[in-house]
Motif scaffolding. Structure first.
Motif, PDB file in Angstrom:
ATOM      1  N   THR A   3       0.851  -1.186   0.000  1.00 52.73           N
ATOM      2  CA  THR A   3       0.000   0.000   0.000  1.00 52.73           C
ATOM      3  C   THR A   3       0.888   1.237   0.000  1.00 52.73           C
ATOM      4  OG1 THR A   3      -0.133   0.192   2.417  1.00 52.73           O
ATOM      5  CG2 THR A   3      -1.792  -1.195   1.329  1.00 52.73           C
ATOM      6  N   ILE A   4       0.360   2.344  -0.527  1.00 52.62           N
ATOM      7  CA  ILE A   4       1.060   3.634  -0.524  1.00 52.62           C
ATOM      8  C   ILE A   4       0.105   4.683   0.031  1.00 52.62           C
ATOM      9  CG2 ILE A   4       2.181   5.415  -1.926  1.00 52.62           C
ATOM     10  CD1 ILE A   4       2.708   3.226  -4.029  1.00 52.62           C
ATOM     11  N   GLU A   5       0.587   5.452   0.998  1.00 52.06           N
ATOM     12  CA  GLU A   5      -0.188   6.549   1.579  1.00 52.06           C
ATOM     13  C   GLU A   5       0.677   7.797   1.606  1.00 52.06           C
ATOM     14  OE1 GLU A   5      -2.154   5.458   5.337  1.00 52.06           O
ATOM     15  OE2 GLU A   5      -1.395   3.442   4.928  1.00 52.06           O
ATOM     16  N   HIS A   6       0.079   8.932   1.292  1.00 55.76           N
ATOM     17  CA  HIS A   6       0.794  10.205   1.349  1.00 55.76           C
ATOM     18  C   HIS A   6       0.301  10.976   2.569  1.00 55.76           C
ATOM     19  CE1 HIS A   6       2.646   9.515  -2.508  1.00 55.76           C
ATOM     20  NE2 HIS A   6       1.458   9.247  -3.023  1.00 55.76           N
ATOM     21  N   VAL A  12       4.277   6.878   2.953  1.00 58.16           N
ATOM     22  CA  VAL A  12       4.369   5.639   3.719  1.00 58.16           C
ATOM     23  C   VAL A  12       3.987   4.465   2.816  1.00 58.16           C
ATOM     24  CG1 VAL A  12       3.524   4.366   5.726  1.00 58.16           C
ATOM     25  CG2 VAL A  12       3.793   6.856   5.850  1.00 58.16           C
ATOM     26  N   ILE A  13       4.913   3.513   2.693  1.00 53.20           N
ATOM     27  CA  ILE A  13       4.691   2.302   1.910  1.00 53.20           C
ATOM     28  C   ILE A  13       4.706   1.128   2.876  1.00 53.20           C
ATOM     29  CG2 ILE A  13       5.616   0.810   0.093  1.00 53.20           C
ATOM     30  CD1 ILE A  13       7.052   3.389  -0.967  1.00 53.20           C
ATOM     31  N   THR A  14       3.704   0.269   2.786  1.00 49.85           N
ATOM     32  CA  THR A  14       3.657  -0.933   3.612  1.00 49.85           C
ATOM     33  C   THR A  14       3.740  -2.150   2.698  1.00 49.85           C
ATOM     34  OG1 THR A  14       2.288   0.183   5.259  1.00 49.85           O
ATOM     35  CG2 THR A  14       2.333  -2.223   5.338  1.00 49.85           C
ATOM     36  N   LEU A  15       4.749  -2.995   2.937  1.00 48.86           N
ATOM     37  CA  LEU A  15       4.935  -4.226   2.179  1.00 48.86           C
ATOM     38  C   LEU A  15       4.316  -5.370   2.967  1.00 48.86           C
ATOM     39  CD1 LEU A  15       8.710  -3.761   1.283  1.00 48.86           C
ATOM     40  CD2 LEU A  15       6.712  -3.012  -0.022  1.00 48.86           C
ATOM     41  N   GLN A  24       6.636 -13.352   6.649  1.00 48.40           N
ATOM     42  CA  GLN A  24       7.314 -12.338   7.453  1.00 48.40           C
ATOM     43  C   GLN A  24       6.302 -11.278   7.874  1.00 48.40           C
ATOM     44  OE1 GLN A  24      10.568 -12.331   8.404  1.00 48.40           O
ATOM     45  NE2 GLN A  24      10.736 -14.340   7.445  1.00 48.40           N
ATOM     46  N   GLU A  25       6.619 -10.548   8.935  1.00 50.70           N
ATOM     47  CA  GLU A  25       5.779  -9.438   9.372  1.00 50.70           C
ATOM     48  C   GLU A  25       5.799  -8.336   8.313  1.00 50.70           C
ATOM     49  OE1 GLU A  25       3.936  -9.291  12.195  1.00 50.70           O
ATOM     50  OE2 GLU A  25       4.611 -11.280  12.798  1.00 50.70           O
ATOM     51  N   ASP A  26       4.740  -7.504   8.289  1.00 49.87           N
ATOM     52  CA  ASP A  26       4.693  -6.382   7.357  1.00 49.87           C
ATOM     53  C   ASP A  26       5.877  -5.451   7.590  1.00 49.87           C
ATOM     54  OD1 ASP A  26       2.277  -7.473   6.657  1.00 49.87           O
ATOM     55  OD2 ASP A  26       1.060  -5.820   7.426  1.00 49.87           O
ATOM     56  N   VAL A  27       6.350  -4.808   6.522  1.00 53.47           N
ATOM     57  CA  VAL A  27       7.414  -3.809   6.604  1.00 53.47           C
ATOM     58  C   VAL A  27       6.806  -2.466   6.236  1.00 53.47           C
ATOM     59  CG1 VAL A  27       9.611  -3.026   5.647  1.00 53.47           C
ATOM     60  CG2 VAL A  27       9.209  -5.466   6.006  1.00 53.47           C
ATOM     61  N   THR A  28       7.015  -1.464   7.087  1.00 51.80           N
ATOM     62  CA  THR A  28       6.534  -0.112   6.817  1.00 51.80           C
ATOM     63  C   THR A  28       7.725   0.777   6.506  1.00 51.80           C
ATOM     64  OG1 THR A  28       4.667  -0.424   8.314  1.00 51.80           O
ATOM     65  CG2 THR A  28       5.222   1.844   7.720  1.00 51.80           C
ATOM     66  N   ILE A  29       7.674   1.418   5.334  1.00 52.69           N
ATOM     67  CA  ILE A  29       8.737   2.310   4.890  1.00 52.69           C
ATOM     68  C   ILE A  29       8.174   3.722   4.850  1.00 52.69           C
ATOM     69  CG2 ILE A  29      10.348   2.847   3.016  1.00 52.69           C
ATOM     70  CD1 ILE A  29       9.826  -0.149   2.119  1.00 52.69           C
TER      71      ILE A  29
END
Length: 79
Positions: A3-6, A12-15, A24-29
């Motif tokens: 997902t991508i949020e501005h 914020v990108i969540t993989l 694996q647990e989600d990764v938040t960038i």
């Protein structure tokens, strides 16, 4: 999936890990003006682990994904 949020001050990108038997647990960038942070929950300690990269490190990482094994220094552009 991702997902991508501005937000106001960051993108914020969540993989989200899909498929496979061991997920694996989600990764938040979070990409800010001057740094990028990566966060992931460590299920063994039940806490968030955060890694912070400078913009120079992000540029190096992006370049490294497409290069063969070796040691490199990227030339910085003026301006």
């Amino acid at each position: 999936m991702f997902t991508i949020e501005h937000d106001f001050d960051a993108t914020v990108i969540t993989l989200i890990d899909e498929g496979g038997s061991y997920l694996q647990e989600d990764v938040t960038i979070s990409a800010f003006e001057d740094v990028v942070t990566l966060e992931q929950v460590d299920p063994r300690r039940d806490e968030v682990v955060r890694l912070t990269l400078s913009m120079g490190q992000v540029r190096d990482l992006a370049a490294a994904l497409n290069l063969p094994e070796g040691s490199y220094r990227l030339a910085r552009r003026e301006g």
